[in-house]
Design an enzyme around this catalytic site. Structure first.
Site, PDB file in Angstrom:
ATOM      1  N   GLY A 190       8.980 -85.786  28.691  1.00 24.54           N
ATOM      2  CA  GLY A 190       7.903 -86.422  29.456  1.00 24.54           C
ATOM      3  C   GLY A 190       7.755 -87.918  29.296  1.00 24.54           C
ATOM      4  O   GLY A 190       7.299 -88.610  30.199  1.00 24.54           O
ATOM      5  N   ASP A 211       3.975 -88.980  26.244  1.00 24.01           N
ATOM      6  CA  ASP A 211       3.405 -89.022  27.595  1.00 24.01           C
ATOM      7  C   ASP A 211       1.903 -88.776  27.587  1.00 24.01           C
ATOM      8  O   ASP A 211       1.138 -89.496  28.210  1.00 24.01           O
ATOM      9  CB  ASP A 211       4.120 -88.014  28.527  1.00 24.01           C
ATOM     10  CG  ASP A 211       4.156 -86.584  27.974  1.00 24.01           C
ATOM     11  OD1 ASP A 211       3.677 -86.349  26.851  1.00 24.01           O
ATOM     12  OD2 ASP A 211       4.681 -85.699  28.675  1.00 24.01           O
ATOM     13  N   ASP A 222      -3.066 -84.196  24.161  1.00 24.33           N
ATOM     14  CA  ASP A 222      -4.009 -83.210  24.703  1.00 24.33           C
ATOM     15  C   ASP A 222      -4.805 -82.612  23.538  1.00 24.33           C
ATOM     16  O   ASP A 222      -5.782 -83.202  23.093  1.00 24.33           O
ATOM     17  CB  ASP A 222      -3.160 -82.180  25.463  1.00 24.33           C
ATOM     18  CG  ASP A 222      -3.957 -81.147  26.212  1.00 24.33           C
ATOM     19  OD1 ASP A 222      -5.015 -81.481  26.747  1.00 24.33           O
ATOM     20  OD2 ASP A 222      -3.511 -79.984  26.295  1.00 24.33           O
ATOM     21  N   LYS A 250      -6.257 -87.101  26.647  1.00 24.43           N
ATOM     22  CA  LYS A 250      -7.355 -86.205  27.067  1.00 24.43           C
ATOM     23  C   LYS A 250      -8.219 -85.928  25.838  1.00 24.43           C
ATOM     24  O   LYS A 250      -8.051 -84.908  25.170  1.00 24.43           O
ATOM     25  CB  LYS A 250      -6.788 -84.875  27.574  1.00 24.43           C
ATOM     26  CG  LYS A 250      -6.199 -84.898  28.956  1.00 24.43           C
ATOM     27  CD  LYS A 250      -5.901 -83.442  29.354  1.00 24.43           C
ATOM     28  CE  LYS A 250      -4.905 -83.358  30.473  1.00 24.43           C
ATOM     29  NZ  LYS A 250      -4.419 -81.965  30.673  1.00 24.43           N
ATOM     30  N   PHE A 254      -5.014 -81.074  34.802  1.00 21.93           N
ATOM     31  CA  PHE A 254      -3.566 -81.003  34.634  1.00 21.93           C
ATOM     32  C   PHE A 254      -2.915 -82.044  35.529  1.00 21.93           C
ATOM     33  O   PHE A 254      -3.122 -82.037  36.744  1.00 21.93           O
ATOM     34  CB  PHE A 254      -3.035 -79.606  34.963  1.00 21.93           C
ATOM     35  CG  PHE A 254      -1.615 -79.426  34.544  1.00 21.93           C
ATOM     36  CD1 PHE A 254      -1.299 -79.134  33.225  1.00 21.93           C
ATOM     37  CD2 PHE A 254      -0.578 -79.601  35.445  1.00 21.93           C
ATOM     38  CE1 PHE A 254       0.008 -78.997  32.822  1.00 21.93           C
ATOM     39  CE2 PHE A 254       0.747 -79.469  35.048  1.00 21.93           C
ATOM     40  CZ  PHE A 254       1.034 -79.169  33.734  1.00 21.93           C
ATOM     41  N   VAL A 255      -2.149 -82.924  34.925  1.00 22.32           N
ATOM     42  CA  VAL A 255      -1.539 -84.011  35.690  1.00 22.32           C
ATOM     43  C   VAL A 255      -0.008 -83.916  35.679  1.00 22.32           C
ATOM     44  O   VAL A 255       0.578 -83.348  34.758  1.00 22.32           O
ATOM     45  CB  VAL A 255      -1.981 -85.401  35.155  1.00 22.32           C
ATOM     46  CG1 VAL A 255      -3.453 -85.642  35.463  1.00 22.32           C
ATOM     47  CG2 VAL A 255      -1.697 -85.540  33.671  1.00 22.32           C
ATOM     48  N   ARG A 288       8.538 -84.792  37.828  1.00 20.68           N
ATOM     49  CA  ARG A 288       8.700 -85.882  36.857  1.00 20.68           C
ATOM     50  C   ARG A 288       9.047 -87.199  37.554  1.00 20.68           C
ATOM     51  O   ARG A 288       8.809 -88.270  37.028  1.00 20.68           O
ATOM     52  CB  ARG A 288       9.815 -85.560  35.854  1.00 20.68           C
ATOM     53  CG  ARG A 288       9.522 -84.365  34.954  1.00 20.68           C
ATOM     54  CD  ARG A 288      10.562 -84.306  33.841  1.00 20.68           C
ATOM     55  NE  ARG A 288      10.582 -83.030  33.146  1.00 20.68           N
ATOM     56  CZ  ARG A 288       9.813 -82.707  32.111  1.00 20.68           C
ATOM     57  NH1 ARG A 288       8.922 -83.569  31.664  1.00 20.68           N
ATOM     58  NH2 ARG A 288       9.920 -81.534  31.526  1.00 20.68           N
TER      59      ARG A 288
HETATM   60  P1  5GP Z   1      -0.808 -81.318  22.589  1.00 22.41           P
HETATM   61  O1  5GP Z   1      -0.068 -80.832  21.380  1.00 22.41           O
HETATM   62  O2  5GP Z   1      -1.463 -82.657  22.404  1.00 22.41           O
HETATM   63  O3  5GP Z   1      -1.791 -80.278  23.083  1.00 22.41           O
HETATM   64  O4  5GP Z   1       0.272 -81.320  23.702  1.00 22.41           O
HETATM   65  C1  5GP Z   1       0.791 -82.401  24.319  1.00 22.41           C
HETATM   66  C2  5GP Z   1       1.823 -81.909  25.295  1.00 22.41           C
HETATM   67  O5  5GP Z   1       1.263 -80.940  26.211  1.00 22.41           O
HETATM   68  C3  5GP Z   1       2.303 -83.043  26.151  1.00 22.41           C
HETATM   69  O6  5GP Z   1       3.395 -83.701  25.557  1.00 22.41           O
HETATM   70  C4  5GP Z   1       2.652 -82.327  27.432  1.00 22.41           C
HETATM   71  O7  5GP Z   1       3.970 -81.820  27.359  1.00 22.41           O
HETATM   72  C5  5GP Z   1       1.708 -81.164  27.516  1.00 22.41           C
HETATM   73  N1  5GP Z   1       0.553 -81.462  28.387  1.00 22.41           N
HETATM   74  C6  5GP Z   1      -0.736 -81.557  28.020  1.00 22.41           C
HETATM   75  N2  5GP Z   1      -1.532 -81.841  29.087  1.00 22.41           N
HETATM   76  C7  5GP Z   1      -0.702 -81.939  30.156  1.00 22.41           C
HETATM   77  C8  5GP Z   1      -0.913 -82.235  31.555  1.00 22.41           C
HETATM   78  O8  5GP Z   1      -2.027 -82.466  32.065  1.00 22.41           O
HETATM   79  N3  5GP Z   1       0.209 -82.254  32.337  1.00 22.41           N
HETATM   80  C9  5GP Z   1       1.457 -82.010  31.863  1.00 22.41           C
HETATM   81  N4  5GP Z   1       2.459 -82.067  32.722  1.00 22.41           N
HETATM   82  N5  5GP Z   1       1.692 -81.734  30.560  1.00 22.41           N
HETATM   83  C10 5GP Z   1       0.627 -81.691  29.713  1.00 22.41           C
END
Ligand code: 5GP
Length: 175
Positions: A42, A98, A101, A129, A150-151, A163
């Site tokens: 990403g 990228d 979350d 986020k 979700f983006v 992508r």
């Molecule tokens: P975390 O461990 O912080 O929950 O996860 C981060 C990963 O979740 C990001 O690197 C991405 O791959 C995925 N992710 C989280 N939110 C989104 C979103 O809104 N869109 C997309 N495409 N991937 C997301």
């Protein structure tokens, strides 16, 4: 250009903010050599554009990680699919992501990379986020704070697609 959903951040906004981040990072690491670590897949577009805004000495490496899935997500267990090619001991490391979350991926990466004794370790994410965080994790550079949606686009995928969009879009289930 095909579109997925509605544009949340257009390419001009992305370029302007990434230029600001590049300036800030160049200032913070002036006189040092920076090792950027892009998180596949990403962060590829973001890293490529950010690199062009850095006017310092910089190297590039990549890691690919994947979570074990829903059952282990809450424990923050992440699987390394591709490790760094080069050691980071004594290096100034900037992880380029990228989106942050829940924070579990970055928390895990911070832990395993700091075990390798870098001179410093910071994180730069294009998107954040904050409302989704389940673990408190340091993120030193943030491009944009966004709400819980979700983006896709600009490196971010939905089932490996989108992508290549030059902007960030949200897709509320209507792809
Ligand atoms: P975390 O461990 O912080 O929950 O996860 C981060 C990963 O979740 C990001 O690197 C991405 O791959 C995925 N992710 C989280 N939110 C989104 C979103 O809104 N869109 C997309 N495409 N991937 C997301």
């Amino acid at each position: 250009m095909f579109k997925a959903g509605k544009i949340l951040i257009d390419r001009q906004q992305l370029a302007a903010r990434i230029a600001e981040l590049g300036e800030e990072i160049s200032r913070d690491y002036a006189g040092k050599q920076l090792t950027t670590v892009g998180i596949l897949r990403g962060a590829v577009l973001f890293l490529a554009d950010l690199l062009r805004e850095l006017n310092i000495s910089v190297t590039v490496d990549f890691m690919a990680v994947s979570s074990y899935g829903a059952a282990t997500k809450s424990s923050g267990v992440v699987r390394i699919l591709k490790d760094l090619d080069d050691p980071i001991t004594g290096r100034h490391v900037l992880v380029v992501e990228d989106i942050v979350d829940t924070g579990l991926t970055i928390d895990y990466l911070r832990r395993i990379l700091s075990d390798r004794s870098p001179a410093s370790l910071k994180v730069c994410t294009l998107l954040n986020k904050q409302s989704r965080r389940v673990i408190d994790v340091d993120v030193e550079y943030i491009g944009f704070d966004i709400e819980d949606r979700f983006v896709v686009g600009y490196g971010l995928d939905f089932q490996q697609l989108y992508r290549n969009l030059p902007h960030i879009a949200y897709i509320d289930g209507e792809v």
